[in-house]
Design an enzyme around this catalytic site. Structure first.
Site, PDB file in Angstrom:
ATOM      1  N   GLU A  24       7.151 -15.100 -11.404  1.00  0.00           N
ATOM      2  CA  GLU A  24       6.563 -13.796 -11.090  1.00  0.00           C
ATOM      3  C   GLU A  24       6.059 -13.084 -12.337  1.00  0.00           C
ATOM      4  O   GLU A  24       5.005 -12.471 -12.319  1.00  0.00           O
ATOM      5  CB  GLU A  24       7.620 -12.877 -10.454  1.00  0.00           C
ATOM      6  CG  GLU A  24       7.991 -13.222  -9.044  1.00  0.00           C
ATOM      7  CD  GLU A  24       8.960 -12.192  -8.477  1.00  0.00           C
ATOM      8  OE1 GLU A  24      10.110 -12.143  -8.961  1.00  0.00           O
ATOM      9  OE2 GLU A  24       8.580 -11.442  -7.568  1.00  0.00           O
ATOM     10  N   GLU A  36      16.763 -18.178  -8.513  1.00  0.00           N
ATOM     11  CA  GLU A  36      16.382 -16.798  -8.828  1.00  0.00           C
ATOM     12  C   GLU A  36      15.789 -16.715 -10.241  1.00  0.00           C
ATOM     13  O   GLU A  36      14.799 -16.010 -10.462  1.00  0.00           O
ATOM     14  CB  GLU A  36      17.615 -15.889  -8.665  1.00  0.00           C
ATOM     15  CG  GLU A  36      17.419 -14.427  -8.994  1.00  0.00           C
ATOM     16  CD  GLU A  36      16.402 -13.697  -8.113  1.00  0.00           C
ATOM     17  OE1 GLU A  36      15.926 -14.268  -7.121  1.00  0.00           O
ATOM     18  OE2 GLU A  36      16.065 -12.548  -8.456  1.00  0.00           O
ATOM     19  N   ASN A  89      -2.170   1.768   5.856  1.00  0.00           N
ATOM     20  CA  ASN A  89      -1.328   0.670   5.368  1.00  0.00           C
ATOM     21  C   ASN A  89      -1.047  -0.223   6.566  1.00  0.00           C
ATOM     22  O   ASN A  89      -0.737   0.272   7.640  1.00  0.00           O
ATOM     23  CB  ASN A  89      -0.018   1.251   4.816  1.00  0.00           C
ATOM     24  CG  ASN A  89       1.012   0.181   4.503  1.00  0.00           C
ATOM     25  OD1 ASN A  89       0.673  -0.959   4.220  1.00  0.00           O
ATOM     26  ND2 ASN A  89       2.284   0.566   4.550  1.00  0.00           N
ATOM     27  N   GLY A  90      -1.151  -1.539   6.391  1.00  0.00           N
ATOM     28  CA  GLY A  90      -0.866  -2.462   7.487  1.00  0.00           C
ATOM     29  C   GLY A  90      -2.111  -3.236   7.870  1.00  0.00           C
ATOM     30  O   GLY A  90      -3.041  -3.370   7.062  1.00  0.00           O
ATOM     31  N   CYS A 147       0.845  -1.183   0.000  1.00  0.00           N
ATOM     32  CA  CYS A 147       0.000   0.000   0.000  1.00  0.00           C
ATOM     33  C   CYS A 147       0.892   1.248   0.000  1.00  0.00           C
ATOM     34  O   CYS A 147       1.875   1.327   0.735  1.00  0.00           O
ATOM     35  CB  CYS A 147      -0.959   0.104   1.184  1.00  0.00           C
ATOM     36  SG  CYS A 147      -2.132  -1.240   1.260  1.00  0.00           S
ATOM     37  N   LYS A 201       5.380  -4.737  -4.003  1.00  0.00           N
ATOM     38  CA  LYS A 201       6.827  -4.560  -3.858  1.00  0.00           C
ATOM     39  C   LYS A 201       7.282  -4.798  -2.425  1.00  0.00           C
ATOM     40  O   LYS A 201       8.322  -5.386  -2.199  1.00  0.00           O
ATOM     41  CB  LYS A 201       7.200  -3.153  -4.322  1.00  0.00           C
ATOM     42  CG  LYS A 201       8.691  -2.873  -4.340  1.00  0.00           C
ATOM     43  CD  LYS A 201       9.372  -3.679  -5.415  1.00  0.00           C
ATOM     44  CE  LYS A 201      10.876  -3.519  -5.394  1.00  0.00           C
ATOM     45  NZ  LYS A 201      11.540  -4.584  -6.168  1.00  0.00           N
ATOM     46  N   ARG A 207       3.671  -0.203  -5.022  1.00  0.00           N
ATOM     47  CA  ARG A 207       3.480  -0.734  -3.670  1.00  0.00           C
ATOM     48  C   ARG A 207       2.166  -1.510  -3.533  1.00  0.00           C
ATOM     49  O   ARG A 207       1.963  -2.217  -2.548  1.00  0.00           O
ATOM     50  CB  ARG A 207       3.476   0.420  -2.654  1.00  0.00           C
ATOM     51  CG  ARG A 207       4.769   1.182  -2.585  1.00  0.00           C
ATOM     52  CD  ARG A 207       4.674   2.283  -1.551  1.00  0.00           C
ATOM     53  NE  ARG A 207       4.551   1.718  -0.235  1.00  0.00           N
ATOM     54  CZ  ARG A 207       5.559   1.459   0.583  1.00  0.00           C
ATOM     55  NH1 ARG A 207       6.787   1.739   0.199  1.00  0.00           N
ATOM     56  NH2 ARG A 207       5.361   0.930   1.767  1.00  0.00           N
ATOM     57  N   LYS A 212      11.979 -15.431 -11.029  1.00  0.00           N
ATOM     58  CA  LYS A 212      11.669 -14.331 -11.962  1.00  0.00           C
ATOM     59  C   LYS A 212      10.628 -14.784 -12.981  1.00  0.00           C
ATOM     60  O   LYS A 212       9.696 -14.052 -13.310  1.00  0.00           O
ATOM     61  CB  LYS A 212      12.927 -13.870 -12.729  1.00  0.00           C
ATOM     62  CG  LYS A 212      13.962 -13.136 -11.945  1.00  0.00           C
ATOM     63  CD  LYS A 212      13.604 -11.707 -11.601  1.00  0.00           C
ATOM     64  CE  LYS A 212      12.968 -11.633 -10.233  1.00  0.00           C
ATOM     65  NZ  LYS A 212      13.828 -11.563  -9.091  1.00  0.00           N
ATOM     66  N   HIS A 244      17.194 -37.681  -8.619  1.00  0.00           N
ATOM     67  CA  HIS A 244      16.452 -38.100  -7.430  1.00  0.00           C
ATOM     68  C   HIS A 244      14.973 -37.723  -7.547  1.00  0.00           C
ATOM     69  O   HIS A 244      14.272 -37.649  -6.545  1.00  0.00           O
ATOM     70  CB  HIS A 244      17.073 -37.484  -6.180  1.00  0.00           C
ATOM     71  CG  HIS A 244      18.511 -37.890  -6.017  1.00  0.00           C
ATOM     72  ND1 HIS A 244      18.872 -39.134  -5.570  1.00  0.00           N
ATOM     73  CD2 HIS A 244      19.659 -37.223  -6.309  1.00  0.00           C
ATOM     74  CE1 HIS A 244      20.211 -39.206  -5.571  1.00  0.00           C
ATOM     75  NE2 HIS A 244      20.696 -38.068  -6.010  1.00  0.00           N
ATOM     76  N   TRP A 293      -2.970  -2.645  -1.738  1.00  0.00           N
ATOM     77  CA  TRP A 293      -2.724  -4.077  -1.918  1.00  0.00           C
ATOM     78  C   TRP A 293      -3.583  -4.749  -0.858  1.00  0.00           C
ATOM     79  O   TRP A 293      -3.309  -4.635   0.329  1.00  0.00           O
ATOM     80  CB  TRP A 293      -1.240  -4.387  -1.719  1.00  0.00           C
ATOM     81  CG  TRP A 293      -0.877  -5.792  -2.053  1.00  0.00           C
ATOM     82  CD1 TRP A 293      -0.514  -6.266  -3.280  1.00  0.00           C
ATOM     83  CD2 TRP A 293      -0.806  -6.902  -1.152  1.00  0.00           C
ATOM     84  NE1 TRP A 293      -0.242  -7.606  -3.197  1.00  0.00           N
ATOM     85  CE2 TRP A 293      -0.417  -8.028  -1.913  1.00  0.00           C
ATOM     86  CE3 TRP A 293      -1.061  -7.069   0.200  1.00  0.00           C
ATOM     87  CZ2 TRP A 293      -0.264  -9.289  -1.346  1.00  0.00           C
ATOM     88  CZ3 TRP A 293      -0.910  -8.319   0.766  1.00  0.00           C
ATOM     89  CH2 TRP A 293      -0.512  -9.411  -0.015  1.00  0.00           C
TER      90      TRP A 293
HETATM   91  O1  M6R Z   1      12.097  -5.991   0.257  1.00  0.00           O
HETATM   92  P1  M6R Z   1      12.637  -7.386   0.462  1.00  0.00           P
HETATM   93  O2  M6R Z   1      13.987  -7.582  -0.156  1.00  0.00           O
HETATM   94  O3  M6R Z   1      12.621  -7.814   1.887  1.00  0.00           O
HETATM   95  O4  M6R Z   1      11.627  -8.325  -0.324  1.00  0.00           O
HETATM   96  C1  M6R Z   1      11.770  -9.711  -0.278  1.00  0.00           C
HETATM   97  C2  M6R Z   1      10.920 -10.371  -1.310  1.00  0.00           C
HETATM   98  O5  M6R Z   1       9.565 -10.057  -1.116  1.00  0.00           O
HETATM   99  C3  M6R Z   1      11.316  -9.965  -2.732  1.00  0.00           C
HETATM  100  O6  M6R Z   1      12.653 -10.253  -2.990  1.00  0.00           O
HETATM  101  C4  M6R Z   1      10.429 -10.696  -3.759  1.00  0.00           C
HETATM  102  O7  M6R Z   1      10.683 -12.059  -3.734  1.00  0.00           O
HETATM  103  C5  M6R Z   1      10.649 -10.112  -5.142  1.00  0.00           C
HETATM  104  N1  M6R Z   1       9.387  -9.878  -5.770  1.00  0.00           N
HETATM  105  C6  M6R Z   1      11.461 -10.976  -6.023  1.00  0.00           C
HETATM  106  O8  M6R Z   1      11.520 -10.530  -7.333  1.00  0.00           O
END
Ligand code: M6R
Length: 620
Positions: free
Chosen positions: A495, A488, A103-104, A2, A615, A27, A492, A511, A77
């Site tokens: 996502e 990673e 927010n929260g 948010c 984010k 956000r 990506k 395995h 969000w």
């Molecule tokens: O702000 P942070 O680094 O703590 O966030 C951690 C994860 O939420 C963040 O890396 C998330 O996995 C990303 N969307 C990855 O691309």
């Protein structure tokens, strides 16, 4: 999670809030809204969906109906209640005179809601936030605090449990916004005859570089000319003024078609800037760090806590620290850490890695580690955020603002920062000679230029994605430091392209995962340098042959000069030669392009804002 903006000044609050929400849309983007207080009273507009829907609604109702120079805004969000028009913020009180954005999570909202309903207040949304708006109206209209905006706001704040940032606006006080924060972010922007509030500095960076960080459980009252900080009991409190060193351009796209593409191209600078200033006269410095050399020397284990991409960077910290420092490094996804009762003591260094510095799971892990007597060192990209504030020390990454939800430059900057920590530990504990540290550092300093070279593979990767078309599933394999790269790369792709992707250690293939291999399945293989551990290289070459023999199409990432892989690669992506431990800083980059290109091939054009994600994940 948010985005929140507040404004008091002499400009039209609507335009200012809208522009701020545009910059903070990363956000959260499932609904948005703005409330404005002016001579026509308090007026509000809100809409489910992306900000464009709110803009359409404003065009429908006409800007003139939202005139006023005091405003609050929100981009959401969803946590409580589906993303609908009614659940969008701001929330209005029953008398239509008070508005709240939040927010929260207000954890005791159910009890407060019941109480309000018992008193005859009809709540119109499913959110936890609305209770704050209704309580404010009651406090302002009845009893001891009647007519007093500030005292009414304090009364409400003292009834809320959980983690929250809230902004209150009241029709009777058109030149004032009252805000508060507990465990979620809020920054004050100090202008000339105008004041701003934002979840982060992107909300007001265009207008002022002067900002104030608020401590935990702070209330701030802003008017056009002043801000006053209080605690929840209304006593004067302090903030920390600072000057923002990010510029507006850093928060905009700079000619790229997405923030993510811009951020991928900013990676050489992100790594260079993160390394800058940490090595001089043959020594590594953790100069933003309150952990003494003696303390560094005393640690006999390291525990890494992080989430998502930050966790993957932490896996690389484990490889580096164990190799350079010869102490055990454990790593745990932050959300699991505190529930497992890990064995920590004052000789444990906890490395908490977070781009945003707001991730609730990581923050709770930090808090838990501190209760166990461990020292916490945060690796963080966001100045003044909660995780560094609650940690014993911080090493900032200098990636600049990362707007794309999928982490790219922040990830590489985290890896670089983790390596700085590893070298500082090795130096303090004497497990590496100074000349060895210097040599490693010199190779690290070559990385930004090598990333520039890898960025040139962009068009080749685009043509791989074009040939692959809309794939259904994809596997990523790596060994040793190539394994976190595989994880990673898979993250990506999940996502951005919303397709099934898995990262495995290549040795695990036989395995189980090998059963997934079928004709034409695309498999990415991250190949370690043949100049490193020879056995590792030859084992992965065998793995590539095994998957090719079962019909997979292989996308192989290998260093320049590695000819052994050539016969087994459908596509070969070259990265420059570097020591094995540093290869992830190069090998990750093509996988970022690949995920973005496949996402677009699958029809997901808005790679900056993947569905369901935000984010900063400020709830557990
Ligand atoms: O702000 P942070 O680094 O703590 O966030 C951690 C994860 O939420 C963040 O890396 C998330 O996995 C990303 N969307 C990855 O691309």
């Amino acid at each position: 999670m948010c985005g929140i903006v507040g404004y008091v000044g002499n400009r039209q609050g609507l335009n200012l809030a809208l522009e701020a929400l545009r910059r903070m849309e990363y956000r959260g983007y499932d609904s948005s809204g703005i409330a404005v207080a002016g001579s026509d009273g308090l007026n509000m507009v809100k809409r489910a969906g992306k900000l464009a829907n709110l803009e359409d609604k404003i065009a429908d109702v006409g800007q003139e109906s939202l005139a006023g120079t005091t405003a609050i805004g929100h981009t959401r969000w969803a946590t409580h209640g589906r993303p609908t028009d009614d659940n969008a913020h701001p929330h209005l009180a029953y008398d239509g005179k008070a508005a709240v954005v939040h927010n929260g999570i207000i954890e005791n909202f159910a009890a407060l809601r019941e109480e309000l309903e018992r008193d005859g207040v009809e709540l119109v949304s499913d959110t936890d936030t609305e209770v704050a708006a209704q309580l404010l109206a009651k406090a302002y209209n009845e009893g001891e605090t009647a007519g007093n905006f500030r005292d009414s706001a304090l009364t409400v704040l003292n009834r809320l449990e959980g983690a929250f940032t809230v902004l209150f606006l009241h029709e009777d006080h058109p030149g004032t916004v009252i805000a508060a924060r507990r465990s979620t972010p809020l920054i004050v922007g100090v202008g000339d005859g105008e004041m701003f509030l934002g979840s982060d500095v992107a909300a007001f960076i265009e207008h002022t570089k002067q900002a104030v960080e608020l401590g935990q459980d702070s209330v701030v009252v802003i008017t056009a000319d002043d801000y006053e900080i209080l605690d929840f009991d209304g006593r004067p409190a302090e903030g920390r003024p600072f000057t923002i060193d990010w510029d507006l351009q850093a928060a905009e796209k700079g000619g790229f078609d997405s923030f993510m593409m811009k951020e991928i191209h900013e990676q050489p600078a992100a790594v260079r800037d993160t390394l800058a200033g940490h090595f001089a006269d043959g020594r590594v410095f953790l100069d933003e760090n309150n952990i003494s050399e003696t303390e560094l020397k005393s640690f006999d284990q390291v525990f890494v806590v992080a989430c998502g991409s930050a966790y993957h960077s932490g896996l690389l910290a484990k490889y580096a620290i164990e190799h350079w420092v010869r102490i055990p490094v454990q790593i745990e996804v932050a959300s699991e850490f505190r529930y497992r009762d890990p064995v920590l003591d004052e000789r444990t260094l906890v490395l908490a890695i977070s781009q945003s510095g707001e991730t609730a799971d990581t923050l709770e892990a930090v808090r838990h580690a501190k209760t166990q007597g461990a020292k916490v060192l945060a690796v963080c990209n966001t100045n003044g955020s909660q995780i560094p504030r609650e940690s014993d020390a911080v090493l900032y990454t200098h990636a600049g603002p990362e707007i794309g939800v999928a982490s790219t430059k922040a990830f590489l900057a985290q890896v670089a920062a983790n390596y700085i920590v590893g070298l500082a530990l090795a130096q303090a504990k004497g497990t590496k000679f100074p000349d060895e540290i210097k040599e490693i550092w010199e190779r690290l300093e070559e990385i930004p230029a090598q990333i520039e070279q890898v960025l040139e593979t962009k068009d080749d990767i685009q043509s791989i994605a074009d040939t692959l078309g809309a794939v259904q599933t994809m596997l990523f394999l790596g060994r040793n430091v190539g394994f976190p790269v595989a994880l990673e790369g898979a993250l990506k792709l999940k996502e951005l392209a919303y397709i099934h992707a898995e990262g495995f250690p290549a040795g695990e293939l036989k395995h189980g995962p090998i059963a997934l291999i079928e004709e034409d399945l695309p498999v990415v293989v991250v190949v370690p340098s043949p100049r490193g551990v020879k056995l590792l290289h030859s084992k992965i070459v065998s793995n590539i042959q095994e998957i090719r023999a079962r019909g997979a199409r292989t996308i192989v990432i290998a260093e320049e000069g590695d000819t052994a892989v050539e016969p087994y690669a459908n596509w070969l992506i070259r990265v420059p030669q570097t020591p094995s431990i540093m290869q992830p800083l190069l090998a990750t980059v093509p996988l970022q392009f690949l995920a973005a290109d496949i996402a677009r091939a699958c029809g997901n054009d808005d790679i900056d804002k993947p569905r369901n994600l935000a984010k900063s994940v400020t709830v557990e």
